[in-house]
Motif scaffolding. Sequence first.
Motif, PDB file in Angstrom:
ATOM      1  N   ALA A  56      17.737   4.148  21.425  1.00 22.67           N
ATOM      2  CA  ALA A  56      16.580   5.005  21.152  1.00 22.67           C
ATOM      3  C   ALA A  56      16.641   5.517  19.719  1.00 22.67           C
ATOM      4  O   ALA A  56      17.721   5.710  19.158  1.00 22.67           O
ATOM      5  N   SER A  57      15.483   5.734  19.142  1.00 26.75           N
ATOM      6  CA  SER A  57      15.406   6.268  17.779  1.00 26.75           C
ATOM      7  C   SER A  57      14.083   6.987  17.570  1.00 26.75           C
ATOM      8  O   SER A  57      13.113   6.761  18.304  1.00 26.75           O
ATOM      9  N   ILE A  58      14.086   7.849  16.582  1.00 25.28           N
ATOM     10  CA  ILE A  58      12.853   8.519  16.145  1.00 25.28           C
ATOM     11  C   ILE A  58      12.792   8.356  14.624  1.00 25.28           C
ATOM     12  O   ILE A  58      13.035   9.289  13.869  1.00 25.28           O
ATOM     13  N   PRO A  59      12.481   7.139  14.171  1.00 24.32           N
ATOM     14  CA  PRO A  59      12.504   6.885  12.732  1.00 24.32           C
ATOM     15  C   PRO A  59      11.266   7.400  12.013  1.00 24.32           C
ATOM     16  O   PRO A  59      10.179   7.467  12.587  1.00 24.32           O
ATOM     17  N   GLN A  60      11.462   7.729  10.764  1.00 20.72           N
ATOM     18  CA  GLN A  60      10.354   8.033   9.878  1.00 20.72           C
ATOM     19  C   GLN A  60       9.889   6.708   9.291  1.00 20.72           C
ATOM     20  O   GLN A  60      10.710   5.911   8.816  1.00 20.72           O
ATOM     21  N   CYS A  61       8.595   6.441   9.351  1.00 19.01           N
ATOM     22  CA  CYS A  61       8.039   5.165   8.907  1.00 19.01           C
ATOM     23  C   CYS A  61       6.871   5.402   7.954  1.00 19.01           C
ATOM     24  O   CYS A  61       6.251   6.467   7.972  1.00 19.01           O
ATOM     25  N   TRP A  62       6.558   4.372   7.158  1.00 21.80           N
ATOM     26  CA  TRP A  62       5.461   4.471   6.189  1.00 21.80           C
ATOM     27  C   TRP A  62       4.632   3.209   6.231  1.00 21.80           C
ATOM     28  O   TRP A  62       5.157   2.101   6.318  1.00 21.80           O
ATOM     29  N   ARG A  63       3.311   3.378   6.151  1.00 26.87           N
ATOM     30  CA  ARG A  63       2.383   2.247   6.063  1.00 26.87           C
ATOM     31  C   ARG A  63       1.361   2.547   4.993  1.00 26.87           C
ATOM     32  O   ARG A  63       0.779   3.631   4.969  1.00 26.87           O
ATOM     33  N   TYR A  64       1.113   1.565   4.149  1.00 26.65           N
ATOM     34  CA  TYR A  64       0.116   1.725   3.097  1.00 26.65           C
ATOM     35  C   TYR A  64      -1.188   1.133   3.611  1.00 26.65           C
ATOM     36  O   TYR A  64      -1.443  -0.064   3.490  1.00 26.65           O
ATOM     37  N   GLU A  65      -1.968   1.971   4.244  1.00 27.02           N
ATOM     38  CA  GLU A  65      -3.260   1.547   4.773  1.00 27.02           C
ATOM     39  C   GLU A  65      -4.190   2.747   4.784  1.00 27.02           C
ATOM     40  O   GLU A  65      -3.760   3.878   4.608  1.00 27.02           O
ATOM     41  N   ARG A  66      -5.428   2.490   5.006  1.00 27.82           N
ATOM     42  CA  ARG A  66      -6.407   3.574   5.022  1.00 27.82           C
ATOM     43  C   ARG A  66      -6.083   4.535   6.164  1.00 27.82           C
ATOM     44  O   ARG A  66      -5.861   4.117   7.300  1.00 27.82           O
ATOM     45  N   MET A  67      -6.028   5.813   5.829  1.00 26.57           N
ATOM     46  CA  MET A  67      -5.743   6.813   6.859  1.00 26.57           C
ATOM     47  C   MET A  67      -6.967   6.998   7.740  1.00 26.57           C
ATOM     48  O   MET A  67      -8.099   6.992   7.262  1.00 26.57           O
ATOM     49  N   THR A  68      -6.726   7.119   9.023  1.00 28.64           N
ATOM     50  CA  THR A  68      -7.776   7.394   9.994  1.00 28.64           C
ATOM     51  C   THR A  68      -7.292   8.513  10.901  1.00 28.64           C
ATOM     52  O   THR A  68      -6.126   8.901  10.863  1.00 28.64           O
TER      53      THR A  68
END
Length: 114
Positions: free
Chosen positions: A88-100
Motif C-alpha cells: 500500500a502507498s499514498i504517493p504524491q503524483c503530478w500530471r501536466y494536463e488541463r485542470m478540471t
Amino acid sequence: PEDMRLRNWLFGHWNDVAREYGFEQYDSPVLESEDLYVRKAGEEVTQQLYNFQDKGERRVALRPEMTPSLARMVLAKGKGLTLPLKWASIPQCWRYERMTRGRRREHYQWNMDI
C-alpha cells in the motif's frame, strides 16, 4: 496547518485500514525515467508529464501514477518476493494536463496493490 492536520488524519486512517488488511507500506522515487511511462502508455504520454532532461542528459519525469514504479520494483526483486504481494502507498503524483473539477495537476493517490 489546518489542511495538514486534515491530510494527516485522513492518511492515518487509510494506513490503518491497509495494515488491518495485511498490507505493507512502500514508496518509490518521485523522479523516474521518462521511458518507464512511455513503455506503459506510449510516446503521447510525454505531453501529460512534468518531464525534463537532467544534468546527466537523461529524460526524467515526476511520477504521474504509481503502477509503473510498482512494476519496476517487483521486476527488480524478482523471485525474492513472497507472493501474493500486499503493498500500500499514498504517493504524491503530478500530471501536466488541463485542470478540471476534482482533477488537479498535483495529487495524492491511495494504492492498495495485490
